[in-house]
Design a protein around this motif. Structure first.
Motif, mmCIF file in Angstrom:
data_model
loop_
_atom_site.group_PDB
_atom_site.id
_atom_site.type_symbol
_atom_site.label_atom_id
_atom_site.label_comp_id
_atom_site.label_asym_id
_atom_site.label_seq_id
_atom_site.Cartn_x
_atom_site.Cartn_y
_atom_site.Cartn_z
ATOM 1 N N GLU A 58 0.832 -1.197 0.000
ATOM 2 C CA GLU A 58 0.000 0.000 0.000
ATOM 3 C C GLU A 58 0.873 1.257 0.000
ATOM 4 O O GLU A 58 0.585 2.234 -0.692
ATOM 5 C CB GLU A 58 -0.916 0.005 1.231
ATOM 6 N N PHE A 59 1.933 1.225 0.767
ATOM 7 C CA PHE A 59 2.855 2.360 0.851
ATOM 8 C C PHE A 59 3.444 2.661 -0.526
ATOM 9 O O PHE A 59 3.484 3.807 -0.968
ATOM 10 C CB PHE A 59 3.963 2.015 1.853
ATOM 11 N N ARG A 60 3.874 1.617 -1.207
ATOM 12 C CA ARG A 60 4.446 1.773 -2.555
ATOM 13 C C ARG A 60 3.394 2.316 -3.521
ATOM 14 O O ARG A 60 3.659 3.239 -4.308
ATOM 15 C CB ARG A 60 4.987 0.437 -3.046
ATOM 16 N N HIS A 61 2.198 1.729 -3.452
ATOM 17 C CA HIS A 61 1.128 2.127 -4.372
ATOM 18 C C HIS A 61 0.748 3.597 -4.174
ATOM 19 O O HIS A 61 0.595 4.355 -5.150
ATOM 20 C CB HIS A 61 -0.100 1.239 -4.149
ATOM 21 N N ILE A 62 0.602 4.008 -2.933
ATOM 22 C CA ILE A 62 0.212 5.394 -2.657
ATOM 23 C C ILE A 62 1.310 6.359 -3.098
ATOM 24 O O ILE A 62 1.040 7.415 -3.684
ATOM 25 C CB ILE A 62 -0.105 5.573 -1.160
ATOM 26 N N LEU A 63 2.562 6.010 -2.826
ATOM 27 C CA LEU A 63 3.672 6.869 -3.240
ATOM 28 C C LEU A 63 3.697 7.061 -4.750
ATOM 29 O O LEU A 63 3.854 8.181 -5.247
ATOM 30 C CB LEU A 63 5.002 6.266 -2.777
ATOM 31 N N ILE A 64 3.543 5.959 -5.467
ATOM 32 C CA ILE A 64 3.630 6.027 -6.930
ATOM 33 C C ILE A 64 2.425 6.756 -7.516
ATOM 34 O O ILE A 64 2.567 7.660 -8.358
ATOM 35 C CB ILE A 64 3.749 4.613 -7.524
ATOM 36 N N SER A 65 1.243 6.386 -7.069
ATOM 37 C CA SER A 65 0.028 6.939 -7.676
ATOM 38 C C SER A 65 -0.199 8.399 -7.316
ATOM 39 O O SER A 65 -0.934 9.107 -8.017
ATOM 40 C CB SER A 65 -1.193 6.109 -7.260
ATOM 41 N N ASN A 66 0.416 8.864 -6.250
ATOM 42 C CA ASN A 66 0.208 10.249 -5.823
ATOM 43 C C ASN A 66 1.409 11.149 -6.095
ATOM 44 O O ASN A 66 1.440 12.293 -5.637
ATOM 45 C CB ASN A 66 -0.131 10.296 -4.333
ATOM 46 N N THR A 67 2.395 10.626 -6.835
ATOM 47 C CA THR A 67 3.525 11.471 -7.219
ATOM 48 C C THR A 67 3.053 12.542 -8.205
ATOM 49 O O THR A 67 2.361 12.239 -9.178
ATOM 50 C CB THR A 67 4.635 10.618 -7.863
ATOM 51 N N VAL A 68 3.412 13.779 -7.950
ATOM 52 C CA VAL A 68 3.003 14.901 -8.799
ATOM 53 C C VAL A 68 4.085 15.135 -9.849
ATOM 54 O O VAL A 68 5.248 15.386 -9.494
ATOM 55 C CB VAL A 68 2.802 16.176 -7.968
ATOM 56 N N PRO A 69 3.766 15.048 -11.146
ATOM 57 C CA PRO A 69 4.772 15.300 -12.199
ATOM 58 C C PRO A 69 5.319 16.720 -12.094
ATOM 59 O O PRO A 69 4.579 17.661 -11.773
ATOM 60 C CB PRO A 69 3.985 15.086 -13.503
ATOM 61 N N LEU A 70 6.586 16.866 -12.371
ATOM 62 C CA LEU A 70 7.230 18.177 -12.290
ATOM 63 C C LEU A 70 6.760 19.064 -13.440
ATOM 64 O O LEU A 70 6.778 18.660 -14.600
ATOM 65 C CB LEU A 70 8.750 18.015 -12.346
ATOM 66 N N ASP A 71 6.357 20.271 -13.116
ATOM 67 C CA ASP A 71 5.927 21.252 -14.123
ATOM 68 C C ASP A 71 7.134 22.100 -14.500
ATOM 69 O O ASP A 71 7.404 23.147 -13.899
ATOM 70 C CB ASP A 71 4.803 22.112 -13.555
ATOM 71 N N ALA A 72 7.862 21.630 -15.503
ATOM 72 C CA ALA A 72 9.102 22.315 -15.893
ATOM 73 C C ALA A 72 8.819 23.716 -16.424
ATOM 74 O O ALA A 72 9.585 24.647 -16.163
ATOM 75 C CB ALA A 72 9.846 21.493 -16.938
ATOM 76 N N GLU A 73 7.739 23.893 -17.171
ATOM 77 C CA GLU A 73 7.434 25.203 -17.742
ATOM 78 C C GLU A 73 7.227 26.246 -16.646
ATOM 79 O O GLU A 73 7.691 27.377 -16.746
ATOM 80 C CB GLU A 73 6.177 25.107 -18.619
ATOM 81 N N ARG A 74 6.555 25.834 -15.597
ATOM 82 C CA ARG A 74 6.329 26.766 -14.483
ATOM 83 C C ARG A 74 7.638 27.125 -13.802
ATOM 84 O O ARG A 74 7.879 28.276 -13.443
ATOM 85 C CB ARG A 74 5.375 26.134 -13.478
ATOM 86 N N LEU A 75 8.497 26.140 -13.638
ATOM 87 C CA LEU A 75 9.786 26.399 -12.998
ATOM 88 C C LEU A 75 10.661 27.292 -13.864
ATOM 89 O O LEU A 75 11.300 28.223 -13.372
ATOM 90 C CB LEU A 75 10.509 25.083 -12.722
ATOM 91 N N TYR A 76 10.693 26.987 -15.173
ATOM 92 C CA TYR A 76 11.503 27.816 -16.071
ATOM 93 C C TYR A 76 10.976 29.242 -16.113
ATOM 94 O O TYR A 76 11.734 30.188 -16.269
ATOM 95 C CB TYR A 76 11.513 27.224 -17.479
#
Length: 648
Positions: A142-160
């Motif tokens: 469950e720990f692995r599943h929650i970590l993977i499924s709730n990872t937020v993709p990095l918004d490179a455009e916003r950072l740049y």
């Protein structure tokens, strides 16, 4: 009333005796059979202990009952997923009460195994440990599943978009200075100064809603002694997530050998992305990753530290490997700006990195890369100076114009001033630098600023000046040598005055070079016009002003005309780009030549004007010459030969 009071006191006393007896038996931690025998013996001593065996049995039954109920909850989820190759996930959103029930079951088992009445029963303990093992296996998934499924993709455009850039233009040149003579000076490229990151930049690495569930799981795995499994899952998932962030930021996994084989144009782009990635990784990603570890693993400082260090290590080492590859790679002047940007990025990130990361290996590697970039910058500057000093003079610049090497070096140094603080820090401990400066500057030269970078500027420009002196010697015409030197030294002075270079080198430095330009102008006049002026002297004409030899006068006028026409033909083709210097030279010529010509004409012109073909000898008036001087140094060759006199 007395009877009631006595009964009440008797009951209280009996309770105390029972509690004391039970505490004594439990503290002995004896096997179940022995404990029961002891209770029977105690009950035979005092009738008040006759109920103790019933109380202990009831308590044991209660603890075992909780264990049985919790075990059923654990087994129910295992049974429901037994037909699938993957565990059936707990209904975190659909039925949170079932998740709470599962957590409560784990808590009950953990609490039960701490009970002495349970711990003494091997059969029950085996069941409890089996249930815990099953529950931890599920929580790990469950720990692995929650970590993977709730990872937020990095918004490179916003950072740049949060990165402030500064672009500056400087002439592009081939890496080898030998190509200066052949490079088109109009070619150019932009250099982006190392971007800076806004202080308020923040990103989410994990959906906030999942943090509570992750913490609940982590707490129970740590309490159950399964922190190793919990750490392994977290580090594996988050390492992959940070690696993906680097991919989004344009960072590739490259070996040192692969980096050193990349062509400069491509390497330049990778260095720019690397600089941005270092700033974003340390200032944003790792800061948030540390906060994530604090939120999920606040039950254990050691687990929190291990998770952060292990998670951060992968992406940091990938970044540091690239920095090391650049630092030990081939040095060229074009790379210096990027190397300094890389140095600044690491230097700025290092204090924050050392505060966050307790892994000494990572911090040592980061310091090593910083030192390597420092050495690369120092070495590149020294190679630049040597290249300028030794750049070969293959062919003279047409028309005495500004040499591409002069343009390149001065524009290069002008941009380099933006890095003066960085370079002062890098060059501060360079004792060889100080020795070279004092050796070349001599006792008569004083800089208003003696910062390490100012000394290096002086050395590089001195090397350029020495090289220009050598280049001037390839001209056959001595006068053109001085035009070339005037053009180039003036260009150097203007670049210094019109930029921050002036503050570093000082007014004394500028005054000295302006004095050199005046000396070159005097030498030019002597080399160019001495022959023409010698035609306007009285010596050798014979007789006095009134009866001078007409033959000699004709020869003098013819010689002067020929000299002027030749100078006109040659020096209209010469180029003096600076309008002020161009005009000053024309005025200097006029002040030398026109009065001498007017005086000569005034003394001897009348003796020829009355004769035949006077215009053949007195071709120009002083006003004509003044007018023709305005054509000098425009870079467009003109011819006066056989032209008729402008005025009569």
């Amino acid at each position: 009333m007395a009877t009631t009071t006595t009964t009440s006191l008797g009951t209280a006393g009996e309770d105390r005796v029972l509690a004391t007896a039970q505490q004594i038996v439990n503290s002995l931690n004896t096997p179940k059979e022995v404990r029961e025998d002891m209770l029977l013996i105690l009950s035979s001593f005092d009738n008040r202990l006759s109920h103790i065996t019933d109380l202990v049995k009831d308590e044991s039954n209660t603890a075992q009952g909780r264990l049985d109920a919790a075990e059923k909850v654990i087994l129910r989820w295992e049974t429901s997923s037994s037909g699938s190759s993957r565990h059936h996930s707990l209904p975190w959103e659909e039925a949170p009460e079932e998740v709470d029930e599962y957590f409560s079951a784990i808590d009950d088992i953990l609490q039960s195994v701490g009970d002495l009445t349970i711990r003494s029963d091997n059969e029950i303990m085996d069941r409890a440990e089996t249930a815990i093992q099953m529950a931890m296996s599920r929580l790990e998934d469950e720990f692995r599943h929650i970590l993977i499924s709730n990872t937020v993709p990095l918004d490179a455009e916003r950072l740049y978009g949060s990165i402030r850039r500064g672009e500056q233009f400087f002439p592009s040149i081939d890496e080898e200075f030998e190509s200066f003579g052949e490079v088109d000076r109009e070619r150019g490229c932009f250099h982006e100064r190392g971007p800076s990151l806004r202080d308020d930049v923040c990103v989410d690495l994990i959906n906030a809603d999942a943090l509570i569930d992750l913490k609940e799981i982590a707490d129970r795995m740590i309490w159950s002694g399964y922190e190793k499994e919990c750490v392994q899952v977290y580090c594996n998932v988050r390492r992959d997530a940070l690696d993906e962030c680097l991919v989004i930021l344009g960072i590739e996994k490259l070996s040192i050998e692969e980096v050193q084989k990349i062509e400069w144009k491509d390497l330049d782009e990778k260095m720019k992305k690397w600089i941005q990635a270092v700033k974003i990784t340390v200032r944003v990603l790792l800061n948030r990753e540390r906060r994530l570890c604090e939120q999920i693993f606040n039950a254990s400082d050691s687990v929190k530290e291990i998770c952060f260090n292990e998670t951060a290590k992968g992406c940091l080492m990938q970044l540091l490997n690239f920095g090391e590859a650049v630092a030990i790679g081939h040095r060229s002047s074009e790379k210096l700006f990027r190397i300094l940007d890389m140095y600044d990025a690491v230097a700025d990130a290092l204090p924050e990195l050392q505060e966050m990361v307790t892994d000494k290996l990572i911090c040592t590697e980061a310091k090593g890369v910083l030192h390597g970039l420092e050495e690369a910058a120092k070495g590149t500057l020294l190679e630049l100076q040597n290249a300028v000093q030794n750049e070969p003079s293959r062919r003279p610049m047409q028309n005495g114009e500004i040499h591409p090497a002069t343009r390149y070096v001065m524009n290069y140094l002008k941009l380099l001033v933006d890095y003066s603080e960085t370079l002062d820090s890098i060059l501060e401990t360079d004792e060889d630098e100080a020795d070279r400066f004092h050796g070349e500057a001599g006792d008569n030269h004083r800089l208003q600023s003696t910062t390490p970078f100012a000394k290096r500027l002086f050395l590089v420009i001195s090397s350029l000046e020495s090289n220009l002196e050598e280049k001037s010697k390839v001209y056959d015409d001595n006068a053109l040598q001085y035009i070339f030197l005037m053009n180039n030294i003036l260009y150097v002075v203007q670049k210094v005055k019109d930029s921050e270079l002036g503050k570093l080198l000082g007014d004394n430095w500028v005054r000295k070079r302006r004095g050199q330009i005046r000396q070159y102008a005097t030498s030019y006049l002597r080399a160019s016009w001495s022959k023409a002026l010698s035609c306007l002297k009285d010596e050798g004409i014979g007789g006095s002003t009134g009866n001078a030899s007409k033959v000699a006068l004709k020869e003098r006028f013819k010689s002067f005309n020929a000299c002027f026409e030749e100078l006109y033909r040659i020096q209209t083709a010469w180029k003096v780009p600076d309008s002020q210097l161009r005009e000053e030279l024309r005025i200097s010529i006029s002040e030398k030549v026109i009065p001498a010509y007017r005086s000569f004409m005034g003394r001897f012109g009348s003796q020829l004007e009355s004769g035949r073909h006077a215009g053949k000898y007195i071709k120009y008036t002083p006003e004509d010459l003044e007018s023709y001087l305005s054509d000098f140094f425009e870079g467009s060759p003109l011819v006066l030969h056989h032209m008729r006199r402008k005025s009569t």
